[in-house]
Write a protein that holds these residues in place. Structure first.
Motif, PDB file in Angstrom:
ATOM      1  N   UNK A 122       0.952  -0.495  -0.339  1.00  0.00           N
ATOM      2  CA  UNK A 122      -0.237   0.220  -0.278  1.00  0.00           C
ATOM      3  C   UNK A 122       0.878   1.165  -0.048  1.00  0.00           C
ATOM      4  N   UNK A 123       2.105   1.558   0.452  1.00  0.00           N
ATOM      5  CA  UNK A 123       3.226   2.627   0.191  1.00  0.00           C
ATOM      6  C   UNK A 123       3.655   2.655  -0.723  1.00  0.00           C
ATOM      7  N   UNK A 124       3.622   1.650  -1.569  1.00  0.00           N
ATOM      8  CA  UNK A 124       4.307   2.177  -3.321  1.00  0.00           C
ATOM      9  C   UNK A 124       2.748   3.146  -3.820  1.00  0.00           C
ATOM     10  N   UNK A 125       1.926   3.694  -3.585  1.00  0.00           N
ATOM     11  CA  UNK A 125       1.422   4.491  -4.128  1.00  0.00           C
ATOM     12  C   UNK A 125       0.479   3.654  -4.562  1.00  0.00           C
ATOM     13  N   UNK A 126       0.344   4.308  -6.031  1.00  0.00           N
ATOM     14  CA  UNK A 126      -1.915   3.846  -6.626  1.00  0.00           C
ATOM     15  C   UNK A 126      -1.758   2.492  -6.099  1.00  0.00           C
ATOM     16  N   UNK A 127      -3.473   2.430  -6.184  1.00  0.00           N
ATOM     17  CA  UNK A 127      -3.563   0.875  -5.480  1.00  0.00           C
ATOM     18  C   UNK A 127      -3.756   0.723  -7.311  1.00  0.00           C
ATOM     19  N   UNK A 128      -4.691   1.026  -7.810  1.00  0.00           N
ATOM     20  CA  UNK A 128      -4.855   0.829  -9.133  1.00  0.00           C
ATOM     21  C   UNK A 128      -4.201  -0.347  -9.852  1.00  0.00           C
ATOM     22  N   UNK A 129      -2.806   0.681 -10.034  1.00  0.00           N
ATOM     23  CA  UNK A 129      -1.492  -0.060 -10.692  1.00  0.00           C
ATOM     24  C   UNK A 129      -0.396  -0.625 -10.158  1.00  0.00           C
ATOM     25  N   UNK A 130      -0.952  -1.299  -8.627  1.00  0.00           N
ATOM     26  CA  UNK A 130       0.113  -1.713  -8.132  1.00  0.00           C
ATOM     27  C   UNK A 130      -0.303  -3.829  -7.796  1.00  0.00           C
ATOM     28  N   UNK A 131       0.874  -4.316  -8.228  1.00  0.00           N
ATOM     29  CA  UNK A 131       0.198  -5.728  -8.666  1.00  0.00           C
ATOM     30  C   UNK A 131       0.240  -5.872  -7.325  1.00  0.00           C
ATOM     31  N   UNK A 132       1.530  -5.317  -7.099  1.00  0.00           N
ATOM     32  CA  UNK A 132       2.268  -6.274  -5.244  1.00  0.00           C
ATOM     33  C   UNK A 132       1.071  -6.783  -4.265  1.00  0.00           C
ATOM     34  N   UNK A 133       0.287  -5.382  -4.341  1.00  0.00           N
ATOM     35  CA  UNK A 133      -1.128  -5.302  -3.432  1.00  0.00           C
ATOM     36  C   UNK A 133      -2.271  -5.837  -4.341  1.00  0.00           C
TER      37      UNK A 133
END
Length: 197
Positions: A73-84
């Motif tokens: 979540x700390x990595x930023x934009x959740x829409x484009x965040x595959x880890x999330x």
């Protein structure tokens, strides 16, 4: 009823109030209760394995997953965040496993199989069967729902062969379908597993 947020007594109290207001749901609740009532016979060792699996999920895997979600979540934009997204999918899988194990452990009845009789095949018996196709005999130990060691011919009473043999007596024949093949077995003898331990 599966919600973890309420105590069991509170759940039952709420359910009783719903039934009073909507009497038609009584049959749904009764049918659900009957389906939950099917107990699983399990050996002590298999119960302990399942309990350890549950404890590992609750005390280790779920907290690790929560940390992974927070980090992603700390990595930023959740829409484009595959880890999330992957961490959230893992969370769903873990929660489903946790719920399934809770249900199974709640239905489990630990036994030592000493009440098994040789009158008919049941969980806790050793059955010698003869294949009608090959003429070969084999001995199977039928144990609990979570027991299974095919290399040593230990099978669960929930397997196709185990379920087909349940309730049969010496001399009976059973038809068992496994995969694409079907075979007939004659029951040669029935012994007690508890006598061999």
């Amino acid at each position: 009823m599966l919600n973890q947020g309420f105590e069991e007594l509170t759940k039952k109290s709420l359910l009783a109030r719903f039934i009073k207001i909507f009497p038609k749901i009584q049959s749904l609740v009764a049918a659900d209760a009957e389906s939950k009532e099917e107990q699983l016979l399990v050996s002590k060792s298999s119960f302990e394995r399942k309990r350890e699996e549950y404890e590992t999920i609750v005390s280790k895997k779920i907290p690790e997953n929560s940390k992974a979600i927070a980090t992603a979540r700390e990595h930023g934009d959740l829409k484009e965040n595959s880890e999330y997204k992957m961490a959230k999918q893992d969370q769903q899988v873990l929660m489903a496993q946790k719920t399934g194990l809770e249900k199974d452990l709640g239905r489990a009845r630990v036994t030592d199989f000493k009440e098994a009789s040789t009158d008919q095949v049941s969980a806790g018996t050793i059955v010698e069967v003869k294949s009608a196709t090959t003429g070969k005999t084999a001995r199977y130990t039928i144990l609990g729902a979570w027991d299974g060691d095919p290399d040593n011919n230990i099978i669960s009473y929930k397997t196709a062969l185990g379920a087909a043999l349940l309730g049969k007596k010496t001399g009976d024949t059973v038809k068992v379908k496994t995969g694409n093949s079907e075979d007939n077995y004659a029951i040669v003898s029935i012994g007690r597993y508890a006598d061999t331990v």
